[in-house]
Scaffold this active site. Structure first.
Site, PDB file in Angstrom:
ATOM      1  CG  HIS A  70      59.168 -18.587  28.130  1.00 47.12           C
ATOM      2  ND1 HIS A  70      58.654 -17.413  27.616  1.00 47.12           N
ATOM      3  CD2 HIS A  70      60.432 -18.297  28.512  1.00 47.12           C
ATOM      4  CE1 HIS A  70      59.553 -16.455  27.691  1.00 47.12           C
ATOM      5  NE2 HIS A  70      60.653 -16.963  28.221  1.00 47.12           N
ATOM      6  NE  ARG A  91      60.346 -15.172  31.313  1.00 46.38           N
ATOM      7  CZ  ARG A  91      60.975 -14.670  32.365  1.00 46.38           C
ATOM      8  NH1 ARG A  91      60.262 -14.290  33.421  1.00 46.38           N
ATOM      9  NH2 ARG A  91      62.287 -14.542  32.377  1.00 46.38           N
ATOM     10  CG  HIS A 135      63.680 -18.815  30.810  1.00 46.11           C
ATOM     11  ND1 HIS A 135      62.559 -18.022  30.918  1.00 46.11           N
ATOM     12  CD2 HIS A 135      63.664 -19.640  31.903  1.00 46.11           C
ATOM     13  CE1 HIS A 135      61.904 -18.347  32.028  1.00 46.11           C
ATOM     14  NE2 HIS A 135      62.550 -19.316  32.641  1.00 46.11           N
TER      15      HIS A 135
END
Length: 906
Positions: free
Chosen positions: A176, A228, A350
């Site tokens: 992200h 996110r 992530h």
């Protein structure tokens, strides 16, 4: 010349497919339908007993106080540095929450040492976690005769697949974009308070352009349940113009859980507790930070997005190894399957969960994985081949590619890490030092076609002319004679009517000379007649594909002189300002909220849109956001979202969910909620169609319930069969023999083409919308007591309301759906409600619901006949005539006496 056994099997299979497709076409049996591709999977209602509302920690400071760091210090000395399963993890019973996921199992067989049968069930549950199993691996009970007809088809497919080698798909990993907590160096973990920064947004846009430059196409997306990551997916797919792609949100690729460090400043924590210890927690493979307690402000057990997880599944802290092993079931059960099917998979997650996937893919050792870094915003591309056992094996980039790769990894970077960040840093410096400098990447304008651009400029010129006319003295203008009339003034047929209209206007009658009916009636109409026509035809909100700018006298409709008063729910007493922080009680009852997408540029320009992808205009974006704020203000929460494959409906749903802090919700995308297909009218302005085909034909195409516009050809750019999304994902309609033959001749090989609409009447549109609601939305969600949000287009929504509100076919074309207005269908009261927006405006004066409003706004009553207590605002207050009372009785389906009793009880 003899053919090989493989060639014979191919010919045999092809003949079977063609013969069976003809049979299916003749008997209208959906032989090839595995299941609706966008069916919601096992989204059964789940409960979790927890504390708090929804994990909303917006008001907390990112760099937490000295007391928080002191607490970590206490935990270090008093609690073992490992996750505890002790009984103190009891859960409070103050509130019950629901979400759209089915119940899932423990981590995986390698963590749960139970019997094989239990592990097998857990694998199945884990597969169903995010709506994946039923959507991508459908299985549906069929009738005996359908099974008989389908048997040769399956046999032919089996033989055909055996003779062809399917290459594995491509895997694309993207971390992200930069988040606010990345920037200020805060431990983030499972906290959802961190959103993307402006740089993070541009990193995602840049990543999408890198993928576009290389020609990569995405077939399926996996992401986490954290904002996110989901927003990063949204930006990527928007930039790639692939927002219709299936997106699955799984907790298994959430970021590593940092325990009680979550929300603390990395710098301050290192200064207080020692850089060595903090680095050990961050970098060591097996070291866990101090565990989080259930009273911690960022404990995920209070968040609705994890209501499907068991207590054991919600970590209190994790080591890097724990985090990496958490991702393995997603890889084994879902990603590998998609790659083996030849699909290109995008994973947006992530740093630590992507490192876990890389460790599994490249079989990297425990020591070596600590050398692997995943930068933000740079796509990492993996290619695969099958080994001798048929298993996937990653292949290193070829030397000819001149690619950038990292040690221990076979994946390649599409760009050297660091280049974009340095470029953005330089641009920021230039924007400060160069007067008037505008960043190259910051100019974001929505693309327009040539027709859109011309009509948009024409509209702007007319606005300019309207403004300029205020300063012109028409009597003082001189004519130079160049018009060919020797300097005499131009005599207009509208002058006399204009004079009458201005006179009538002084008596309070509305008069609009810009309305089309003004010109239609210019010879013999009075201003009052025109005003009446305008009042029935003029829409206060811009329309999608059905704006009422034409006179409907030919339809011989009788406009009712009474509209049922809408049920309007007041703003909760705890709220006094629209947009303030929600404190209203959460609504737990099943409800269906239907919202028409916000305005598009096509709406504003009066273009037929249909299945064309028209993005939201700026006004449309604000309408969607306002709808989300209003729903949140009234305490609404949703369990599942249904929308179409058209970007305007998808974007509307996303903006609504974003305002409600619910981007994690399962989103089911289906073509059956698409707008009506307008055939050859698609992309044309309504004035163009009137001029070319005449007013009568124009009205028949738009107002006729069974009348279809002219069909597009098989090779038209407006034909859905030429759109990649329908070629890839549409599976729940039969094959077309005619289209299959056309495509096969064109390609020089056997191509099977689905039967897609080339044009649709309003009835055709509803024939696909209503059954989908009855068979899928109602059964999978409404009957399971879920709270449903449906974002779609006007004609699809007409179909839903026609079914829910029993609107007659003869009246449905008179129903207008305002853009961006939430329509609340109360499942208990079986009526449509509106929400008070705090302005004090009467909805019937603010919005145009058309002639069929009397069917839409039936009085909301409880089972005992009393008025629904939520209908707290009344904009009426007038004495009803006997004719009006009869209309009310008709709407209620009750006698006059029953109606009077119900009214008196209010």
């Amino acid at each position: 010349m003899s053919s090989s056994p493989i060639n014979r099997s191919v010919i045999f299979a092809t003949c079977f497919l063609l013969v069976t497709s003809i049979l299916c076409a003749l008997v209208q049996v959906d032989c090839f339908v595995p299941s609706p591709s966008s069916r919601s999977s096992l989204l059964s209602k789940s409960q979790r007993l927890s504390v708090g509302s929804n994990g909303d920690n917006q008001g907390k400071d990112l760099n937490r106080s000295e007391e928080d760091i002191e607490l970590v210090d206490v935990v270090i000395n008093g609690v073992p540095n490992e996750q505890s399963d002790s009984g103190d993890r009891a859960v409070s019973t103050e509130m019950t929450y629901f979400n759209g996921y089915s119940m899932t199992s423990g981590y995986s067989p390698f963590l749960d040492k139970d019997d094989k049968k239990k592990n097998k069930n857990r694998n199945r549950d884990d597969l169903d976690e995010d709506g994946y199993a039923d959507m991508m691996k459908p299985g549906r009970q069929r009738s005996f005769w359908k099974k008989v007809i389908k048997f040769p088809v399956n046999a032919a497919k089996f033989l055909l697949n055996r003779s062809t080698t399917k290459e594995p798909g491509t895997l694309i990993l993207v971390r992200h974009g930069e988040s606010t907590w990345n920037r200020n160096k805060t431990f983030t973990g499972w906290s959802d308070d961190a959103d993307l920064t402006e740089q993070g947004t541009r990193e995602m846009e840049h990543a999408a352009r890198l993928l576009m430059e290389q020609g990569y196409e995405i077939d399926v997306v996996f992401t986490s349940r954290l904002k996110r990551a989901i927003r990063s997916v949204w930006i990527l797919l928007q930039e790639l113009n692939e927002v219709y792609v299936p997106v699955f949100k799984s907790w298994r690729i959430n970021e590593r859980h940092y325990g009680s460090l979550t929300g603390l400043s990395k710098t301050q924590t290192a200064e207080r507790l020692g850089a060595e210890l903090v680095q050990e927690w961050r970098g060591s493979l097996r070291s866990r930070p101090p565990p989080m307690t259930e009273s911690h402000p960022y404990y995920p057990g209070r968040e609705r997005k994890y209501a499907d997880l068991t207590k054991e599944q919600i970590p209190l802290t994790e080591s890097l190894l724990d985090c990496m092993e958490r991702t393995i079931p997603l890889w084994e059960n879902k990603i590998v399957y998609e790659l083996m099917e030849g699909r290109n998979v995008l994973v947006v997650a992530h740093a630590n969960t992507l490192r876990g996937l890389v460790k599994t893919i490249d079989n990297i050792g425990d020591a070596e994985i600590q050398d692997v870094a995943i930068p933000t915003g740079i796509p990492i591309v993996y290619k695969f081949e099958k080994d001798s056992n048929g298993q996937l094996k990653s292949t290193p980039p070829s030397k000819e590619e001149h690619s950038v790769s990292q040690v221990h990894m076979n994946g390649k970077f599409l760009e050297k890490p660091g280049l974009l960040k340095e470029a953005l840093k330089r641009e920021a410096q230039w924007s400060q030092s160069v007067p008037g400098y505008e960043g190259t990447m910051s100019r974001h304008k929505r693309p327009m076609t040539g027709l859109e651009r011309s009509l948009y400029k024409l509209e702007a010129e007319r606005e300019l002319g309207k403004w300029a006319s205020e300063f012109i003295d028409w009597n003082a203008l001189e004519d130079d004679g160049n018009d060919g009339n020797f300097g005499k003034p131009i005599s207009l047929t509208e002058d006399e009517l204009w004079a009458k209209g201005m006179k009538e206007l002084q008596s309070g009658v509305q008069f609009d000379p810009d309305a089309p009916v003004f010109h239609d009636a210019a010879e013999n109409a009075t201003a009052i007649e025109i005003a009446k026509s305008i009042s029935t035809d003029l829409s206060l909100n811009g329309d999608d594909d059905h704006d009422d700018d034409d006179d409907d006298d030919d339809d011989q409709r009788v406009i009712p002189n009474f509209f049922a008063q809408p049920c309007v729910t007041a703003i909760p007493a705890s709220e006094d300002v629209l947009g303030s922080r929600r404190t209203a009680p959460t609504r737990l009852d099943s409800v269906i909220v239907i919202i028409r997408h916000g305005k598009t540029q096509h709406n504003k320009l009066g273009l037929f849109t249909g299945w064309e992808d028209a993005p939201l205009a700026d006004e449309g974006i604000e309408e969607a956001k306002e709808a989300g704020r209003l729903l949140k203000l009234h305490g609404f929460e949703f369990d599942v979202v249904y929308t179409s494959w058209l970007s305007r409906a998808l974007e509307t749903a996303l903006y609504v969910m974003d305002e409600m802090d619910s981007l994690w919700l399962p989103t089911v995308k289906t073509w059956r909620l698409n707008e009506r297909m307008y055939g050859e009218l698609t992309g044309l302005s309504k004035q163009m169609v009137k001029q070319r085909h005449g007013e009568k034909q124009f009205k028949a195409w738009r107002r006729g319930y069974n009348v279809k516009p002219p069909a597009v050809s098989s090779f038209s750019p407006h034909y859905p069969g030429n759109d990649q999304r329908y070629q890839k994902y549409l599976r729940d309609v039969r094959f077309s023999f005619k289209e299959s033959v056309i495509r096969s001749i064109e390609k020089g090989r056997i191509i099977l083409q689905r039967k897609l609409p080339k044009t649709e009447s309003l009835k055709d549109c509803m024939d696909r919308t209503i059954p989908y609601f009855v068979e899928r939305i109602a059964k999978d969600a409404v009957d399971q007591k879920k709270r449903v949000l449906i974002s779609s287009s006007e004609n699809a929504i007409r179909g839903l309301l026609m079914h829910l509100c029993d609107i007659p076919e003869s009246e449905i074309t008179g129903l207008e759906i305002p853009n961006g207005l939430p329509l609340i269908y109360d499942v208990r009261s079986k009526c449509v409600k509106l929400l008070d927006d705090g302005t004090g405006r009467d909805p019937l004066e603010t919005y145009n619901f058309g002639e069929a409003a009397k069917y839409l706004f039936r009085p909301c009553q409880n089972e005992d006949g009393s008025i629904d207590e939520e209908c707290t605002i009344n904009f009426g207050g007038v004495n009803l005539s006997s004719e009006d009372q009869a209309t009310i009785d008709f709407i209620k389906g009750r006698s006059t006496m029953q109606s009077t009793t119900a009214a008196s009880s209010r």
